[in-house]
Design a protein around this motif. Structure first.
Motif, PDB file in Angstrom:
ATOM      1  N   HIS A  93      -9.253   5.281  -2.557  1.00  0.00           N
ATOM      2  CA  HIS A  93     -10.173   6.333  -2.119  1.00  0.00           C
ATOM      3  C   HIS A  93      -9.417   7.430  -1.365  1.00  0.00           C
ATOM      4  CE1 HIS A  93     -13.915   4.580  -3.424  1.00  0.00           C
ATOM      5  NE2 HIS A  93     -13.621   3.441  -2.833  1.00  0.00           N
ATOM      6  N   ALA A  94      -8.528   7.042  -0.473  1.00  0.00           N
ATOM      7  CA  ALA A  94      -7.765   8.015   0.313  1.00  0.00           C
ATOM      8  C   ALA A  94      -6.832   8.836  -0.581  1.00  0.00           C
ATOM      9  CB  ALA A  94      -6.974   7.305   1.414  1.00  0.00           C
TER      10      ALA A  94
ATOM     11  N   LEU B 139      -9.516   0.920  -0.461  1.00  0.00           N
ATOM     12  CA  LEU B 139      -9.494   1.962   0.565  1.00  0.00           C
ATOM     13  C   LEU B 139      -8.350   2.945   0.314  1.00  0.00           C
ATOM     14  CD1 LEU B 139     -10.159  -0.167   3.803  1.00  0.00           C
ATOM     15  CD2 LEU B 139     -11.805   1.239   2.512  1.00  0.00           C
ATOM     16  N   ALA B 140      -7.181   2.428  -0.072  1.00  0.00           N
ATOM     17  CA  ALA B 140      -6.029   3.298  -0.356  1.00  0.00           C
ATOM     18  C   ALA B 140      -6.312   4.188  -1.564  1.00  0.00           C
ATOM     19  CB  ALA B 140      -4.779   2.457  -0.594  1.00  0.00           C
TER      20      ALA B 140
ATOM     21  N   LEU C 290       0.835  -1.208   0.000  1.00  0.00           N
ATOM     22  CA  LEU C 290       0.000   0.000   0.000  1.00  0.00           C
ATOM     23  C   LEU C 290       0.866   1.252   0.000  1.00  0.00           C
ATOM     24  CD1 LEU C 290      -2.729  -1.179   2.519  1.00  0.00           C
ATOM     25  CD2 LEU C 290      -2.957  -0.980   0.039  1.00  0.00           C
TER      26      LEU C 290
ATOM     27  N   CYS D 286      -2.231   9.313   3.825  1.00  0.00           N
ATOM     28  CA  CYS D 286      -3.061   8.402   3.039  1.00  0.00           C
ATOM     29  C   CYS D 286      -3.073   7.012   3.680  1.00  0.00           C
ATOM     30  CB  CYS D 286      -2.537   8.333   1.609  1.00  0.00           C
ATOM     31  SG  CYS D 286      -3.432   7.170   0.548  1.00  0.00           S
TER      32      CYS D 286
ATOM     33  N   ASP E 176      -5.097   7.100   6.867  1.00  0.00           N
ATOM     34  CA  ASP E 176      -6.530   7.102   6.543  1.00  0.00           C
ATOM     35  C   ASP E 176      -6.987   5.720   6.072  1.00  0.00           C
ATOM     36  OD1 ASP E 176      -6.584   9.789   7.162  1.00  0.00           O
ATOM     37  OD2 ASP E 176      -6.729  10.466   5.082  1.00  0.00           O
ATOM     38  N   THR E 177      -6.147   5.064   5.282  1.00  0.00           N
ATOM     39  CA  THR E 177      -6.487   3.732   4.767  1.00  0.00           C
ATOM     40  C   THR E 177      -6.652   2.739   5.907  1.00  0.00           C
ATOM     41  OG1 THR E 177      -5.325   4.139   2.685  1.00  0.00           O
ATOM     42  CG2 THR E 177      -5.671   1.829   3.308  1.00  0.00           C
TER      43      THR E 177
ATOM     44  N   LEU F 163      -8.227  -3.527   0.684  1.00  0.00           N
ATOM     45  CA  LEU F 163      -7.288  -2.526   1.209  1.00  0.00           C
ATOM     46  C   LEU F 163      -6.806  -1.584   0.108  1.00  0.00           C
ATOM     47  CD1 LEU F 163      -5.232  -4.762   3.666  1.00  0.00           C
ATOM     48  CD2 LEU F 163      -6.828  -2.920   4.290  1.00  0.00           C
TER      49      LEU F 163
END
Length: 192
Positions: free
Chosen positions: A87-88, A84-85, A39, A56, A59-60, A81
């Protein structure tokens, strides 16, 4: 996946996700240890600023911790995951133009930097210079193309997994990858 793959066995991810979803901090720490480096690579190539990358990732993993109790496993933990990363990271990318913190990068300037990296006699290796040139060339790609390319070429996700991360179809992923590869090929022409 190979035995040496740091992402490990997806079944182990399922167990860790269930345990972390129940509040097991050690299981969550194992998830962070297992998937954090990938990530970080991904976010680092999307966001040019180290502080932005750190934020980031924070937040993830905060979103993951909060979301794991409801994680159903429709996609693999790794794919979830990366989603989510994305999106952040994309949230930060959308804010940059308004804040002025990320300047526009003219193609001519980047191409000149690519040439300069190859011609620099102080570079210790061609591989290091090529990697730096690739990092510069990746800045030419729009975020969705860059994401598709990074997830395929660096993180070895399947087209279906990338489609899940991007919330699109595998056909759209193919198109994104084709455009990304063409742009990178053109930008790195002198490295052939």
């Amino acid at each position: 996946m190979s035995d040496t793959d740091p992402a490990g066995d997806p079944r182990a991810d399922d167990v860790l996700a269930r345990r972390a979803g129940l509040g097991d901090r050690e299981a969550f720490a194992a998830i962070v240890d297992r998937h954090g480096p990938a990530l970080a690579r991904y976010a680092g190539r999307l966001l040019d600023d180290r502080d932005q990358v750190d934020d980031c990732l924070q937040d993830t993993f905060l979103a993951a911790w909060r979301g794991l109790p409801g994680f159903r496993g429709d996609a693999s933990l790794r794919t979830w995951l990366f989603t989510l990363a994305r999106h952040a990271a994309f949230a930060r990318l959308r804010r940059w133009p308004a804040s002025g913190s990320r300047p526009f990068v003219p193609v001519e300037e980047v191409v000149d930097q690519l040439r300069d990296l190859r011609a620099d006699p102080e570079r210790t290796s061609v591989e290091s210079a090529l990697r730096q040139a690739l990092d510069v060339a990746l800045r030419l790609l729009p975020p969705r193309q860059r994401t598709a390319w990074l997830l395929r070429e660096v993180e070895d996700l399947s087209y279906a997994e990338i489609a899940t991360v991007l919330g699109t179809s595998t056909a759209a992923v193919r198109g994104l990858l084709e455009r990304a590869r063409t742009t990178l090929s053109d930008a790195l022409e002198e490295w052939r």
